[in-house]
Write a protein that holds these residues in place. Structure first.
Motif, short mmCIF file in Angstrom:
data_model
loop_
_atom_site.label_atom_id
_atom_site.label_comp_id
_atom_site.label_asym_id
_atom_site.label_seq_id
_atom_site.Cartn_x
_atom_site.Cartn_y
_atom_site.Cartn_z
N TYR A 167 0.76 -1.18 0.03
CA TYR A 167 -0.10 0.03 0.14
C TYR A 167 0.72 1.04 -0.06
CZ TYR A 167 -2.78 3.66 2.23
OH TYR A 167 -3.35 4.68 2.43
N ILE A 168 2.04 1.22 0.73
CA ILE A 168 2.77 2.44 0.94
C ILE A 168 3.49 2.55 -0.66
CG2 ILE A 168 4.97 3.28 1.84
CD1 ILE A 168 4.19 2.11 4.41
N ASN A 169 3.91 1.50 -1.06
CA ASN A 169 4.59 1.71 -2.55
C ASN A 169 3.70 2.21 -3.55
OD1 ASN A 169 6.81 0.22 -1.54
ND2 ASN A 169 6.41 -1.44 -2.11
N ARG A 198 1.44 8.23 -7.25
CA ARG A 198 0.27 8.98 -6.96
C ARG A 198 -0.51 9.02 -8.39
NH1 ARG A 198 -0.91 11.37 -2.38
NH2 ARG A 198 1.17 11.56 -0.78
N HIS A 199 0.14 9.08 -9.50
CA HIS A 199 -0.47 9.43 -10.80
C HIS A 199 -1.12 8.15 -11.22
CE1 HIS A 199 3.28 7.11 -11.99
NE2 HIS A 199 2.55 6.59 -12.76
N MET A 200 -1.31 6.95 -10.57
CA MET A 200 -1.65 5.88 -11.09
C MET A 200 -3.22 5.97 -10.63
SD MET A 200 0.58 2.50 -9.46
CE MET A 200 -0.96 1.52 -10.27
N ARG A 201 -3.64 6.60 -9.83
CA ARG A 201 -5.10 6.73 -9.41
C ARG A 201 -5.76 7.45 -10.65
NH1 ARG A 201 -6.53 8.11 -3.32
NH2 ARG A 201 -4.88 6.51 -3.39
N GLY A 202 -6.96 6.98 -11.04
CA GLY A 202 -7.85 7.87 -11.94
C GLY A 202 -7.46 7.41 -13.31
N SER A 220 -9.64 3.59 -6.43
CA SER A 220 -9.12 3.58 -4.95
C SER A 220 -7.97 2.69 -4.44
CB SER A 220 -10.50 3.48 -4.04
OG SER A 220 -10.04 3.54 -2.71
N VAL A 221 -6.99 3.18 -3.76
CA VAL A 221 -6.13 2.26 -3.09
C VAL A 221 -6.40 2.17 -1.65
CG1 VAL A 221 -3.56 1.76 -2.73
CG2 VAL A 221 -4.65 2.86 -5.06
N GLU A 222 -6.84 1.07 -1.22
CA GLU A 222 -7.25 0.77 0.33
C GLU A 222 -5.85 0.15 0.94
OE1 GLU A 222 -9.72 1.89 1.50
OE2 GLU A 222 -10.72 2.42 -0.41
N TYR A 249 -11.41 -6.22 -7.30
CA TYR A 249 -10.64 -5.92 -5.98
C TYR A 249 -9.44 -6.76 -6.11
CZ TYR A 249 -14.85 -3.75 -3.95
OH TYR A 249 -15.75 -2.74 -3.81
N VAL A 250 -8.39 -6.20 -6.14
CA VAL A 250 -7.13 -6.80 -6.55
C VAL A 250 -6.21 -6.58 -5.32
CG1 VAL A 250 -5.02 -6.95 -7.89
CG2 VAL A 250 -7.20 -6.69 -8.88
N SER A 251 -5.37 -7.51 -4.62
CA SER A 251 -4.51 -7.34 -3.31
C SER A 251 -3.56 -6.48 -4.06
CB SER A 251 -4.12 -8.43 -2.96
OG SER A 251 -3.21 -9.28 -3.98
N ASN A 252 -3.01 -5.51 -3.01
CA ASN A 252 -2.04 -4.54 -3.33
C ASN A 252 -0.63 -5.39 -3.65
OD1 ASN A 252 -3.81 -2.36 -2.68
ND2 ASN A 252 -3.16 -2.38 -0.55
N SER A 253 -0.24 -6.31 -3.13
CA SER A 253 1.02 -7.02 -3.13
C SER A 253 0.79 -7.60 -4.72
CB SER A 253 1.00 -8.07 -2.05
OG SER A 253 0.17 -9.05 -2.15
N SER A 254 -0.28 -8.08 -5.20
CA SER A 254 -0.44 -8.60 -6.56
C SER A 254 -0.18 -7.32 -7.54
CB SER A 254 -1.68 -9.11 -6.70
OG SER A 254 -1.95 -10.43 -6.00
N LEU A 255 -0.63 -6.44 -7.26
CA LEU A 255 -0.63 -5.09 -8.19
C LEU A 255 0.79 -4.60 -8.33
CD1 LEU A 255 -2.35 -3.43 -9.94
CD2 LEU A 255 -2.97 -1.89 -8.03
N THR A 256 1.40 -4.53 -7.23
CA THR A 256 2.96 -4.00 -7.26
C THR A 256 3.74 -4.96 -7.99
OG1 THR A 256 3.22 -5.18 -5.14
CG2 THR A 256 2.64 -2.79 -5.08
#
Length: 247
Positions: free
Chosen positions: A90-92, A97-101, A121-123, A138-145
């Motif tokens: 999540y921190i990564n 920031r440009h990813m959202r939207g 949204s990034v939870e 809904y995708v886990s943050n670790s999978s997205l990174t």
């Protein structure tokens, strides 16, 4: 023992303030209930650790305190490994920031088909991706990174089957191009420069065209309106229109 009681009171006070602050953020719609719940789990875990250390220092020797803290930390990491891993991811993601939207074509690890959509949204533990129809993934943050991410322009593809009674197929294609230039849906931008021909012959032309949504999410009525305008514009060819979902 008195110092341990003071530390306990301070920890309880700090926890109350943090909980109150997160509640205000939730009421204002800044964070979700899952975000608040996850943060409070970390706060409670830290509070228990601080109180435990304070009482151990008052009751036992320092070496035992260190051993107890290490054991507690190991247990905590084991129990909350998933949350810690997703929080680091999540921190990564927050640093980018440009990813959202924006709209992306996302290839997740161990998945052969990509996900198409806009990151809304990034939870703390997962990221919410919305496709052009408003469906949420809904995708886990670790999978997205660990995913392969490419920028993507949302598009709807339509297959047109037009009958021309053994006429000139070139005239049919010219009429398609003219129709794409004239039709104004207010919802789509029709690409009149890229018409893909699948088949010419047997008294029919089968072609594919691209329609780019000007705003998303799309409604079913938007697709119906587009099909209706195309049908009326190409009525003399008895068109059969098929929507192809690309992503």
């Amino acid at each position: 023992m008195q110092s341990a009681l003071i530390v306990t009171l301070l920890v309880v006070l700090v926890r109350f303030i943090i909980n109150r602050f997160l509640t205000v953020l939730f009421d204002r719609g800044v964070i979700t209930i899952s975000t608040k719940s996850t943060v409070m789990r970390f706060v409670d875990l830290s509070a228990i650790l601080v109180i435990l250390v304070a009482f151990l220092q008052a009751l036992v020797s320092p070496p035992i305190v260190i051993y107890a803290v290490l054991v507690f930390a190991f247990i905590a990491i084991t129990l909350f490994y998933y949350e810690l891993r997703e929080f680091v991811a999540y921190i990564n993601l927050q640093l980018i920031r440009h990813m959202r939207g924006r709209n992306y074509e996302i290839y997740l690890p161990n998945h052969h088909k990509p996900i198409y959509g806009r990151i809304v949204s990034v939870e703390l533990t997962n990221t919410i991706i919305e496709d052009i129809y408003g469906r949420r993934i809904y995708v886990s943050n670790s999978s997205l990174t660990n995913a392969i991410i490419k920028e993507y322009v949302p598009v709807i593809q339509l297959r047109l089957k037009l009958s021309h009674a053994e006429g000139d197929p070139i005239k049919v294609i010219e009429d398609i191009t003219a129709s794409l230039r004239e039709i104004d849906t207010g919802i789509f931008r029709l690409d009149d420069k890229k018409i893909l021909i699948d088949r010419i012959g047997g008294g029919e032309v089968i072609a594919r065209i691209n329609a780019y949504p000007l705003s998303i999410p799309l409604r079913f009525s938007d697709l119906v309106k587009l099909a209706d305008l195309l049908s009326k514009s190409l009525a003399k060819y008895n068109p059969i229109i098929e929507f192809i979902e690309l992503g």
